[in-house]
Design a protein around this motif. Structure first.
Motif, short mmCIF file in Angstrom:
data_model
loop_
_atom_site.label_atom_id
_atom_site.label_comp_id
_atom_site.label_asym_id
_atom_site.label_seq_id
_atom_site.Cartn_x
_atom_site.Cartn_y
_atom_site.Cartn_z
N ASP A 158 0.83 -1.21 0.00
CA ASP A 158 0.00 0.00 0.00
C ASP A 158 0.86 1.25 0.00
N GLN A 159 2.18 1.06 -0.20
CA GLN A 159 3.06 2.21 -0.22
C GLN A 159 3.71 2.34 -1.59
N THR A 161 4.21 4.93 -5.27
CA THR A 161 3.33 5.68 -6.16
C THR A 161 2.28 4.80 -6.85
N GLU A 164 -0.46 3.92 -4.49
CA GLU A 164 -1.12 5.19 -4.17
C GLU A 164 -2.01 5.63 -5.34
N LYS A 167 -5.08 3.65 -5.05
CA LYS A 167 -5.90 4.17 -3.94
C LYS A 167 -6.60 5.44 -4.36
N ARG A 168 -5.83 6.31 -5.02
CA ARG A 168 -6.36 7.61 -5.43
C ARG A 168 -7.48 7.42 -6.43
N ASP A 171 -10.46 6.38 -4.56
CA ASP A 171 -10.98 7.55 -3.84
C ASP A 171 -11.85 8.41 -4.74
N ASN A 383 7.44 9.67 3.69
CA ASN A 383 6.29 9.85 2.82
C ASN A 383 6.49 11.04 1.91
N ILE A 385 5.13 11.18 -0.93
CA ILE A 385 3.96 11.32 -1.81
C ILE A 385 3.04 12.40 -1.23
N TRP A 387 0.54 14.43 -2.62
CA TRP A 387 -0.38 14.82 -3.67
C TRP A 387 -1.53 15.62 -3.04
N THR A 553 6.91 13.40 -8.11
CA THR A 553 6.64 13.00 -6.74
C THR A 553 7.92 12.86 -5.93
#
Lengths: 743, 252
Positions: A158-159, A161, A164, A167-168, A171, A383, A385, A387, A553
């Motif tokens: 889950d870590q 880019t 993420e 995940k994004r 979202d 972290n 990232i 964004w 990033t």
């Protein structure tokens, strides 16, 4: 002229003499000898310019630096990167064999659509445009039906880019159902959350410890970052550091340890508290830490002193009380003791009680955030990232309000982040279709999750599954659409954490070779897909492509990463005790019951208390058996002993006494049966295992990939059921009840 | 009894007589054809072995582009190593890649058709030219150019001949059995060579290495050690093997 026999012979003799005097036989002989060495199927390495390119291995969470040897543009060998903080030139057998995955036959060569039934291996090659449109259509359909929450994603990590980005995307789309595959990270993160009050990963200063107490952790079986653990193990031998392995089976780690203490499996928590009992009673604990930095220690102490005397611990664990006393004294007497847990390679989380008890043991001797101890490596520190927040539209907003399918973060499991075991279970137990579209990235849940039978059932209930796998693994095989990612040596990707490493580190995986097939970076696929969908989803990601996203990033770290292949936070010091705890009391919290309404320390049983299952099956890990999202390539499988795998037969370890009881001899064929299913296996008689146990190797029995990886042995996950930890909801199964049936 | 014995002797005498002239005939008349056929056989097999066999053994292959070494040699400053250079790590680059050619031949220079092929077929398409290499050795042969050219200071010509002065590439003759160029065994099928560069077989390497080794030995002027010298004569590989002569120096 009449030619008779004699004149014919004369002609032949003349011919023979002439031939001998000509170069024909001699030249032919020479050419033939060269020919025999030059058969066309003999592989001849190409000649060319030698160079090396640095990258990061992503075949396991170990995060080793790799230096790939190239001849002109072709990778020909993978070596460990000299001077890399994790592996310093070393590499495991799997990492060395990575080229067989790159060039091997199990690669998915382009986007593919399922034609026949699932798992029938009937595929149609389609174009990338068509493939992405197919997914976009499905996504549009769900969203317009107000079912955006039925999109789920299972990811290996889950870590970084790429996770993420997934995940994004979820979202912005309107789903909270991003799930990470299970591992000891789940348990350690929870412990640090509960006891330290921080969102952090556990790092272990293994290089500096002088007494390592391992609760069934496979230091030489691939626990944490395997190569780092191997070299740490070597350094203990040189520096005189002691290793005590508590294990129910004589694993390689146990065999190489200074002391092996066999234990009835599942009782590690009791032993840990028994050791704490002796340390407290004999006043061997670190007074400075306990006085200044602990909260609710007195309550915890009372429970430990009342219930976990060496005598009562002996009864449960089968370990002699004198050994318990001596071990506790040795542990507390060491300068830099460290206790670790997480069975085998740490592929599965464990019981929260056990992890907390082991962590409390470290706290007792002050080995928290100190040299040679366990460190809370703040996830925020690395972290990078940053964004901007996703601007959600109404659909996304309503999706975000829903509870996760797996129930993580809800009232029952308030501090748990991901529960893939419950994800599967809830899909199966629900009458509705909870997941209508599933993305699987960097994971192979169809093979690696325990209780394969239930996973299969859950997959059957999901109408559309998209796999992003580079290889034809079991999950891809049972998906509806494959959008193959570039293989790990063909793509850029950041690797933001190395499991169990005690400093913030970022590795960079770099393209060493041009993509060999019509594959596409998963990051690019997500970005393109979002663009296709327009609106707020497209706005959530404004990058042109993944490479630009990654470069922006990483910012100023990009250059260092590109050059060295890794970035490590040089300023990161031993965290220490001051300001380290973010709990309400700003101290290390020993309270279990009061604050978090967690149940008392508990010994977790296993599935199946039926007397017809008199034995317990425990899976075991080995460095020679890859059991993550990728299977053993040919080089690695060749290293597996024939007491583990012979031909296609898998062997399980049983004690010779057990064999006698069942009338079995070495190599006997048996049916290994558990409440979850049965497998045909053979037995290996092994004195390093208890009479009531059967141990089976994890990582065999693939059905996907190519003919070199699949069809070898059986998948022990077929037999293992899940066993839920009441405190966290994690799957804490360490085994399952079993029986052997002689064939 | 006696009657029958007489009959037998009579019969045998009768049979013997007519055989006599036949034997004489064979003795006198057949020595001609026997010798003749021997010579015929000898000549035919010699012709097959010396003339027909070499023709059959090699297939003729044209190089993809006709290259003028002399012309290029005039254009460069450092002779052969301008194109056939040593890499930074000391390894020898061998036949140049497109990258080197493209330095000048990014666009078509002059009017030759070969030039057009080079630019259009290979450089523009970023495809390496499939040169046929006259000096290519089997994979089991390890040959270090650095050891010979840099350390022993041998010129390229010693092994490769005056190729730098050639204006066009000769036909590549490929051995149908071994797959290597005819230049390895040598143009002369008997294996006799006039120049050092006419052959590239193991014995040609060995000849030079032996010479170098004996020159070294005499230069060191060691005192005679009868036992070891005898031992070395009987077992050339025993005792102290010459480092440059051991099998594994070349055969990896």
């Amino acid at each position: 002229m009449k030619i008779d026999r004699r004149s014919f012979l004369s002609f032949i003799i003349g011919g023979a003499a002439g031939t001998t005097l000509s170069p024909l036989p001699w030249k032919l002989m020479d050419d033939m000898s060269i020919w025999t060495q030059m058969w066309p199927w003999t592989p001849v390495p190409e000649n060319g310019e030698v160079s090396y390119a640095n990258s990061t291995c992503t075949l396991c969470p170990g995060g080793c630096g790799i230096s790939v040897r190239l001849i002109d543009d072709r990778p020909v060998k993978i070596e460990g990167t000299e001077g890399h903080p994790v592996n310093d030139g070393g590499l495991c057998v799997m990492g060395l064999s990575g080229l067989q995955l790159l060039y091997g036959q199990s690669r998915v060569k382009g986007p593919m659509k399922r034609v026949g039934k699932r798992g029938e291996k009937n595929w149609e090659q389609i174009s990338w445009d068509e493939a992405i449109s197919m997914v976009a259509e499905k996504l549009d359909e769900l969203r317009s039906d107000g079912e955006s929450h039925t999109l789920s994603c299972i990811s290996g990590s889950d870590q970084g880019t790429v996770p993420e980005l997934f995940k994004r995307f979820l979202d912005a789309y309107g789903s909270v159902n991003f799930t990470r595959m299970p591992s000891i990270d789940d348990s350690y993160e929870l412990v640090l959350k509960l006891m330290h009050g921080v969102e952090a990963s556990a790092g272990f200063d293994v290089e500096n410890t002088d007494f390592l107490l391992s609760f069934s952790s496979g230091i030489l079986e691939g626990w944490g970052s395997p190569v780092r653990m191997f070299s740490a193990n070597g350094s203990w031998k040189k520096s005189g550091g002691k290793v005590v392995q508590i294990d129910s089976r004589l694993s390689n780690t146990a065999a190489k340890a200074d002391h092996w203490i066999p234990i009835n499996p599942g009782n590690e928590v009791v032993l840990a508290l028994g050791l704490a009992h002796v340390i407290i009673k004999d006043s061997l604990y670190n007074k400075e830490f306990i006085t200044n930095y602990s909260y609710n220690f007195e309550n915890w102490k009372r429970v430990v002193l009342n219930e976990y005397s060496p005598e009562s611990v002996e009864k449960v664990t089968g370990i002699n009380k004198t050994i318990i006393r001596a071990l506790a004294k040795d542990f507390a007497g060491a300068k830099k003791p460290l206790a670790i847990c997480g069975k085998g390679q740490g592929k599965n989380p464990g019981s929260t009680s056990e992890f907390m008890a082991v962590h409390a043991l470290n706290a007792l001797v002050g080995s928290i955030n100190t040299d040679g101890g366990v460190w809370a490596v703040d996830n925020d520190k690395q972290n990078y990232i940053q964004w901007p927040d996703v601007k959600k539209d109404s659909v996304a907003e309503s999706g975000a309000q829903r509870d996760r399918i797996d129930g993580a973060g809800t009232e029952n499991y308030p501090y748990t982040r991901y529960l893939p075991n419950r994800f599967i279970e809830n899909i199966n137990s629900s009458n509705e279709s909870l997941v209508k579209l599933l993305f699987v990235h960097g994971a192979n849940p169809y093979y690696t999750l325990p209780d394969t039978h239930n996973v299969r059932k859950a997959f059957e209930k999901i109408p559309f599954i998209v796999s992003f796998s580079s290889y034809m693994d079991e999950t891809a095989l049972n998906a509806d659409l494959i959008l193959p990612n570039h293989a790990y040596l063909e793509r850029y990707e950041d690797v933001p954490r190395t499991r169990s490493f005690n400093r913030p580190i970022i590795g960079l995986s770099k393209p060493i070779i041009e993509p060999q097939y019509n594959t596409r970076h998963s990051g690019d696929v997500i970005i393109t897909k979002e663009k296709k969908m327009g609106g707020s989803i497209a706005a959530a990601l404004s990058w042109e492509n993944y490479e630009q996203c990654l470069q922006e990033t990483l910012g100023d770290k990009w250059e260092t990463l590109n050059e060295n292949g890794f970035w490590v936070d040089e300023t990161f010091k031993v965290p220490g005790w001051k300001n380290a705890f973010k709990t309400p009391t700003l101290k290390c919290d020993f309270s279990y019951n009061e604050l978090f309404s967690l149940p008392h320390f508990c010994i977790l049983g296993i599935k199946g208390d039926d007397p017809s299952y008199p034995l317990a099956l425990i899976p075991y890990d080995s460095m020679r058996l890859a059991n993550g999202f990728i299977g053993d390539p040919p080089f690695v499988i060749k290293t597996v002993e024939d007491t583990v795998l012979k031909g296609k037969d898998m062997f399980v370890d049983i004690n010779p006494d057990t064999a006698k009881k069942y009338g079995l001899v070495e190599g006997s064929k048996v049916i290994l049966k558990t409440p979850n299913g049965e497998l045909k296996v053979r037995v290996h008689l092994f004195e390093g295992i208890f009479q009531n146990l059967v141990a089976a190797p994890r990582g065999l029995g693939h059905t996907g990939y190519d003919k070199y990886i699949s069809g070898k042995g059986a998948n022990v996950n077929e037999l293992i059921g899940t066993f839920e930890d009441p405190a966290s909801g994690h799957d804490a199964a360490w085994g399952i009840a079993a029986q052997l049936i002689k064939v | 009894m006696s009657q029958s014995e007489d009959k037998v002797s009579e019969n045998s005498a009768e049979k013997k007589q007519p055989r006599q002239p036949g034997e004489n005939e064979q003795g006198n008349g057949s020595s001609g054809p026997i010798l003749l056929l021997f010579i015929v056989g000898l000549v035919i097999s010699l012709i097959i072995g010396w003339v027909i066999f070499p023709k059959l053994l090699y297939s003729q292959k044209k190089q993809p582009i006709d290259f003028n070494h002399e012309l290029h040699n005039q254009e460069v400053d450092e002779g052969c190593i301008s194109c056939h250079f040593f890499r930074e790590d000391g390894s020898f680059a061998g036949v140049p890649k497109n990258e080197q050619c493209a330095g000048c031949h990014e666009e078509v220079l002059g009017e030759s058709t070969d030039e057009a092929i080079l630019v259009e077929e290979y450089i523009a398409k970023d495809k390496e030219i499939p040169w046929l290499i006259y000096s290519k050795q089997p994979d089991c042969v390890f040959f270090s150019h650095a050891a010979h050219v840099k350390m022993a200071e041998m010129g390229c010509k010693t092994c490769h001949g005056p190729i730098g002065k050639s204006t066009s590439l000769k036909m590549y003759e490929e051995n149908r059995i071994s797959g290597y160029s005819r230049d390895i065994w040598g143009k002369n099928i008997s294996g006799i060579k006039k120049n050092e560069w006419d052959r590239m077989k193991m014995n040609d390497c060995a000849a030079c290495h032996k010479e170098a080794a004996s020159a070294k030995a005499s230069a060191s002027k060691r005192s005679p050690q009868l036992f070891f010298d005898l031992l070395a004569m009987v077992f050339p590989d025993a005792g102290k093997p010459q480092k440059t002569e051991a099998c594994f120096v070349c055969h990896k």
